[in-house]
Scaffold this motif. Structure first.
Motif, PDB file in Angstrom:
ATOM      1  N   VAL A   1     -16.380   6.348  -6.526  1.00 24.17           N
ATOM      2  CA  VAL A   1     -15.181   6.328  -5.696  1.00 24.17           C
ATOM      3  C   VAL A   1     -15.616   6.731  -4.298  1.00 24.17           C
ATOM      4  CG1 VAL A   1     -12.914   7.370  -5.346  1.00 24.17           C
ATOM      5  CG2 VAL A   1     -13.739   6.944  -7.662  1.00 24.17           C
ATOM      6  N   PHE A   2     -15.132   6.023  -3.313  1.00 22.89           N
ATOM      7  CA  PHE A   2     -15.506   6.361  -1.949  1.00 22.89           C
ATOM      8  C   PHE A   2     -14.319   6.179  -1.030  1.00 22.89           C
ATOM      9  CE2 PHE A   2     -16.859   2.156  -3.167  1.00 22.89           C
ATOM     10  CZ  PHE A   2     -16.326   1.330  -2.186  1.00 22.89           C
ATOM     11  N   GLU A   3     -14.350   6.904   0.043  1.00 22.75           N
ATOM     12  CA  GLU A   3     -13.277   6.828   1.022  1.00 22.75           C
ATOM     13  C   GLU A   3     -13.613   5.805   2.089  1.00 22.75           C
ATOM     14  OE1 GLU A   3     -11.527  10.402   2.589  1.00 22.75           O
ATOM     15  OE2 GLU A   3     -12.330  11.544   0.894  1.00 22.75           O
ATOM     16  N   VAL A   4     -12.615   5.029   2.427  1.00 23.51           N
ATOM     17  CA  VAL A   4     -12.733   4.083   3.534  1.00 23.51           C
ATOM     18  C   VAL A   4     -11.485   4.258   4.395  1.00 23.51           C
ATOM     19  CG1 VAL A   4     -14.108   2.401   2.259  1.00 23.51           C
ATOM     20  CG2 VAL A   4     -11.636   2.223   2.218  1.00 23.51           C
ATOM     21  N   PRO A   5     -11.561   3.901   5.662  1.00 22.38           N
ATOM     22  CA  PRO A   5     -10.348   3.982   6.482  1.00 22.38           C
ATOM     23  C   PRO A   5      -9.235   3.159   5.836  1.00 22.38           C
ATOM     24  CG  PRO A   5     -12.270   3.541   7.847  1.00 22.38           C
ATOM     25  CD  PRO A   5     -12.716   3.438   6.413  1.00 22.38           C
ATOM     26  N   ASN A   6      -8.077   3.741   5.724  1.00 20.31           N
ATOM     27  CA  ASN A   6      -6.959   3.127   5.021  1.00 20.31           C
ATOM     28  C   ASN A   6      -6.182   2.139   5.878  1.00 20.31           C
ATOM     29  OD1 ASN A   6      -5.518   2.852   2.673  1.00 20.31           O
ATOM     30  ND2 ASN A   6      -4.230   4.633   3.015  1.00 20.31           N
ATOM     31  N   ASP A   7      -6.435   2.097   7.163  1.00 21.41           N
ATOM     32  CA  ASP A   7      -5.630   1.294   8.079  1.00 21.41           C
ATOM     33  C   ASP A   7      -5.565  -0.178   7.693  1.00 21.41           C
ATOM     34  OD1 ASP A   7      -5.491   3.683   9.408  1.00 21.41           O
ATOM     35  OD2 ASP A   7      -6.935   3.109  10.954  1.00 21.41           O
ATOM     36  N   ASP A   8      -6.683  -0.739   7.269  1.00 15.81           N
ATOM     37  CA  ASP A   8      -6.723  -2.165   6.963  1.00 15.81           C
ATOM     38  C   ASP A   8      -6.419  -2.482   5.501  1.00 15.81           C
ATOM     39  OD1 ASP A   8      -7.485  -2.492   9.575  1.00 15.81           O
ATOM     40  OD2 ASP A   8      -9.609  -2.739   9.118  1.00 15.81           O
ATOM     41  N   ILE A   9      -6.230  -1.453   4.683  1.00 19.17           N
ATOM     42  CA  ILE A   9      -6.053  -1.685   3.258  1.00 19.17           C
ATOM     43  C   ILE A   9      -4.604  -1.505   2.813  1.00 19.17           C
ATOM     44  CG2 ILE A   9      -6.709  -0.896   0.951  1.00 19.17           C
ATOM     45  CD1 ILE A   9      -9.464  -0.258   2.073  1.00 19.17           C
ATOM     46  N   MET A  10      -4.033  -0.372   3.151  1.00 19.25           N
ATOM     47  CA  MET A  10      -2.686  -0.072   2.694  1.00 19.25           C
ATOM     48  C   MET A  10      -1.773   0.216   3.893  1.00 19.25           C
ATOM     49  SD  MET A  10      -3.008  -0.263  -0.623  1.00 19.25           S
ATOM     50  CE  MET A  10      -1.746   0.639  -1.504  1.00 19.25           C
ATOM     51  N   GLU A  11      -0.527  -0.212   3.749  1.00 15.22           N
ATOM     52  CA  GLU A  11       0.504   0.074   4.740  1.00 15.22           C
ATOM     53  C   GLU A  11       1.708   0.626   4.004  1.00 15.22           C
ATOM     54  OE1 GLU A  11       1.151  -3.691   6.630  1.00 15.22           O
ATOM     55  OE2 GLU A  11      -0.687  -3.556   7.813  1.00 15.22           O
ATOM     56  N   ASN A  12       2.024   1.902   4.224  1.00 11.72           N
ATOM     57  CA  ASN A  12       3.157   2.547   3.553  1.00 11.72           C
ATOM     58  C   ASN A  12       3.077   2.443   2.031  1.00 11.72           C
ATOM     59  OD1 ASN A  12       4.343   3.223   6.069  1.00 11.72           O
ATOM     60  ND2 ASN A  12       5.166   1.151   6.222  1.00 11.72           N
ATOM     61  N   GLY A  13       1.884   2.607   1.498  1.00 12.91           N
ATOM     62  CA  GLY A  13       1.711   2.619   0.048  1.00 12.91           C
ATOM     63  C   GLY A  13       1.598   1.261  -0.608  1.00 12.91           C
ATOM     64  N   ILE A  14       1.630   0.186   0.167  1.00 15.99           N
ATOM     65  CA  ILE A  14       1.466  -1.153  -0.408  1.00 15.99           C
ATOM     66  C   ILE A  14       0.291  -1.844   0.276  1.00 15.99           C
ATOM     67  CG2 ILE A  14       3.891  -1.412  -1.098  1.00 15.99           C
ATOM     68  CD1 ILE A  14       4.285  -3.159   1.386  1.00 15.99           C
ATOM     69  N   PRO A  15      -0.342  -2.769  -0.422  1.00 14.67           N
ATOM     70  CA  PRO A  15      -1.494  -3.455   0.186  1.00 14.67           C
ATOM     71  C   PRO A  15      -1.102  -4.188   1.460  1.00 14.67           C
ATOM     72  CG  PRO A  15      -1.332  -3.955  -2.158  1.00 14.67           C
ATOM     73  CD  PRO A  15      -0.074  -3.228  -1.782  1.00 14.67           C
ATOM     74  N   SER A  16      -1.947  -4.070   2.476  1.00 15.38           N
ATOM     75  CA  SER A  16      -1.684  -4.755   3.735  1.00 15.38           C
ATOM     76  C   SER A  16      -1.866  -6.260   3.561  1.00 15.38           C
ATOM     77  CB  SER A  16      -2.637  -4.257   4.825  1.00 15.38           C
ATOM     78  OG  SER A  16      -3.959  -4.699   4.552  1.00 15.38           O
ATOM     79  N   LYS A  17      -1.277  -7.016   4.455  1.00  9.99           N
ATOM     80  CA  LYS A  17      -1.418  -8.473   4.423  1.00  9.99           C
ATOM     81  C   LYS A  17      -2.896  -8.871   4.539  1.00  9.99           C
ATOM     82  CE  LYS A  17       0.379 -12.686   6.443  1.00  9.99           C
ATOM     83  NZ  LYS A  17      -0.387 -13.422   7.390  1.00  9.99           N
ATOM     84  N   ALA A  18      -3.621  -8.197   5.424  1.00  9.29           N
ATOM     85  CA  ALA A  18      -5.038  -8.520   5.618  1.00  9.29           C
ATOM     86  C   ALA A  18      -5.847  -8.260   4.338  1.00  9.29           C
ATOM     87  CB  ALA A  18      -5.613  -7.701   6.772  1.00  9.29           C
ATOM     88  N   PHE A  19      -5.561  -7.159   3.656  1.00  9.63           N
ATOM     89  CA  PHE A  19      -6.276  -6.848   2.418  1.00  9.63           C
ATOM     90  C   PHE A  19      -5.918  -7.854   1.324  1.00  9.63           C
ATOM     91  CE2 PHE A  19      -7.008  -3.957  -1.363  1.00  9.63           C
ATOM     92  CZ  PHE A  19      -8.388  -3.996  -1.273  1.00  9.63           C
ATOM     93  N   LEU A  20      -4.638  -8.183   1.211  1.00  7.97           N
ATOM     94  CA  LEU A  20      -4.222  -9.185   0.217  1.00  7.97           C
ATOM     95  C   LEU A  20      -4.879 -10.533   0.497  1.00  7.97           C
ATOM     96  CD1 LEU A  20      -0.417  -8.410  -0.182  1.00  7.97           C
ATOM     97  CD2 LEU A  20      -2.206  -8.083  -1.895  1.00  7.97           C
ATOM     98  N   GLU A  21      -4.981 -10.912   1.752  1.00  2.00           N
ATOM     99  CA  GLU A  21      -5.614 -12.189   2.088  1.00  2.00           C
ATOM    100  C   GLU A  21      -7.105 -12.168   1.758  1.00  2.00           C
ATOM    101  OE1 GLU A  21      -4.481 -12.630   6.183  1.00  2.00           O
ATOM    102  OE2 GLU A  21      -2.594 -13.635   5.647  1.00  2.00           O
ATOM    103  N   ARG A  22      -7.764 -11.043   1.977  1.00  2.00           N
ATOM    104  CA  ARG A  22      -9.197 -10.937   1.674  1.00  2.00           C
ATOM    105  C   ARG A  22      -9.448 -10.973   0.172  1.00  2.00           C
ATOM    106  NH1 ARG A  22     -12.133  -5.530   2.914  1.00  2.00           N
ATOM    107  NH2 ARG A  22     -12.071  -5.294   0.681  1.00  2.00           N
ATOM    108  N   GLU A  23      -8.587 -10.328  -0.591  1.00  2.00           N
ATOM    109  CA  GLU A  23      -8.738 -10.243  -2.048  1.00  2.00           C
ATOM    110  C   GLU A  23      -7.628 -11.050  -2.719  1.00  2.00           C
ATOM    111  OE1 GLU A  23     -11.373  -8.940  -3.152  1.00  2.00           O
ATOM    112  OE2 GLU A  23     -12.052  -7.681  -1.506  1.00  2.00           O
ATOM    113  N   HIS A  24      -7.412 -12.260  -2.238  1.00  2.98           N
ATOM    114  CA  HIS A  24      -6.238 -13.062  -2.571  1.00  2.98           C
ATOM    115  C   HIS A  24      -6.068 -13.388  -4.048  1.00  2.98           C
ATOM    116  CE1 HIS A  24      -8.727 -16.730  -2.756  1.00  2.98           C
ATOM    117  NE2 HIS A  24      -9.433 -16.085  -1.840  1.00  2.98           N
ATOM    118  N   GLU A  25      -7.135 -13.387  -4.816  1.00  2.00           N
ATOM    119  CA  GLU A  25      -7.006 -13.767  -6.220  1.00  2.00           C
ATOM    120  C   GLU A  25      -6.633 -12.601  -7.132  1.00  2.00           C
ATOM    121  OE1 GLU A  25     -11.518 -13.167  -5.697  1.00  2.00           O
ATOM    122  OE2 GLU A  25      -9.772 -13.560  -4.470  1.00  2.00           O
ATOM    123  N   PHE A  26      -6.659 -11.375  -6.616  1.00  2.00           N
ATOM    124  CA  PHE A  26      -6.423 -10.187  -7.438  1.00  2.00           C
ATOM    125  C   PHE A  26      -5.030  -9.608  -7.245  1.00  2.00           C
ATOM    126  CE2 PHE A  26     -11.022 -10.021  -6.350  1.00  2.00           C
ATOM    127  CZ  PHE A  26     -11.523 -10.212  -7.624  1.00  2.00           C
TER     128      PHE A  26
END
Length: 139
Positions: free
Chosen positions: A24-49
């Protein structure tokens, strides 16, 4: 495409198991989650999951340490509902792929060799407990 070495790795529920060991590792959360839900950018990057938040535990004593973001198995139907047929065609159909998640066990689908090597080496470098879990819990 002819080798079918196109698969990646995600988590999915399994009966009769407590889970798997991973780092488990920490990464900046700005691009991953927004208000507890996956960000649009993260969903687009991992679109099949499906992207979920899950608790994780310390191996030492089994106490919940925190929560983390995990890429999990989805369905073709969820993909089509989220992204549409045109996106599926651009990402997969043009390569002759007609499913993301409905491959038969005997289809010949295998992980991308370089990706599998990275995952295997990372698990091995974490020590025997993690490596054994990776070998036993991954298929």
């Amino acid at each position: 495409m002819e080798t079918l070495q196109i698969s990646s790795l995600c988590a999915e529920p399994a009966e009769d198991t407590k889970g798997f060991i991973c780092s488990v590792f920490e990464v900046p959360n700005d691009d991953i989650m927004e208000n507890g839900i996956p960000s649009k950018a993260f969903l687009e990057r991992e679109h099949e999951f499906d992207i979920v938040t899950v608790p994780f535990f310390e191996c030492k004593d089994g106490t919940i340490t925190s929560k983390g973001v995990l890429c999990t198995k989805s369905t073709d139907e969820t993909y089509l509902a989220r992204w549409g047929k045109d996106c599926f065609e651009k990402q997969y159909g043009i390569y002759g792929v007609n499913t993301i998640w409905n491959w038969e066990l005997d289809s010949g689908l295998r992980p991308c060799a370089v990706y599998l090597r990275h995952c295997t080496l990372a698990a091995r470098n974490m020590g025997p407990m993690c490596y054994d879990s990776f070998l036993d819990e991954t298929y």
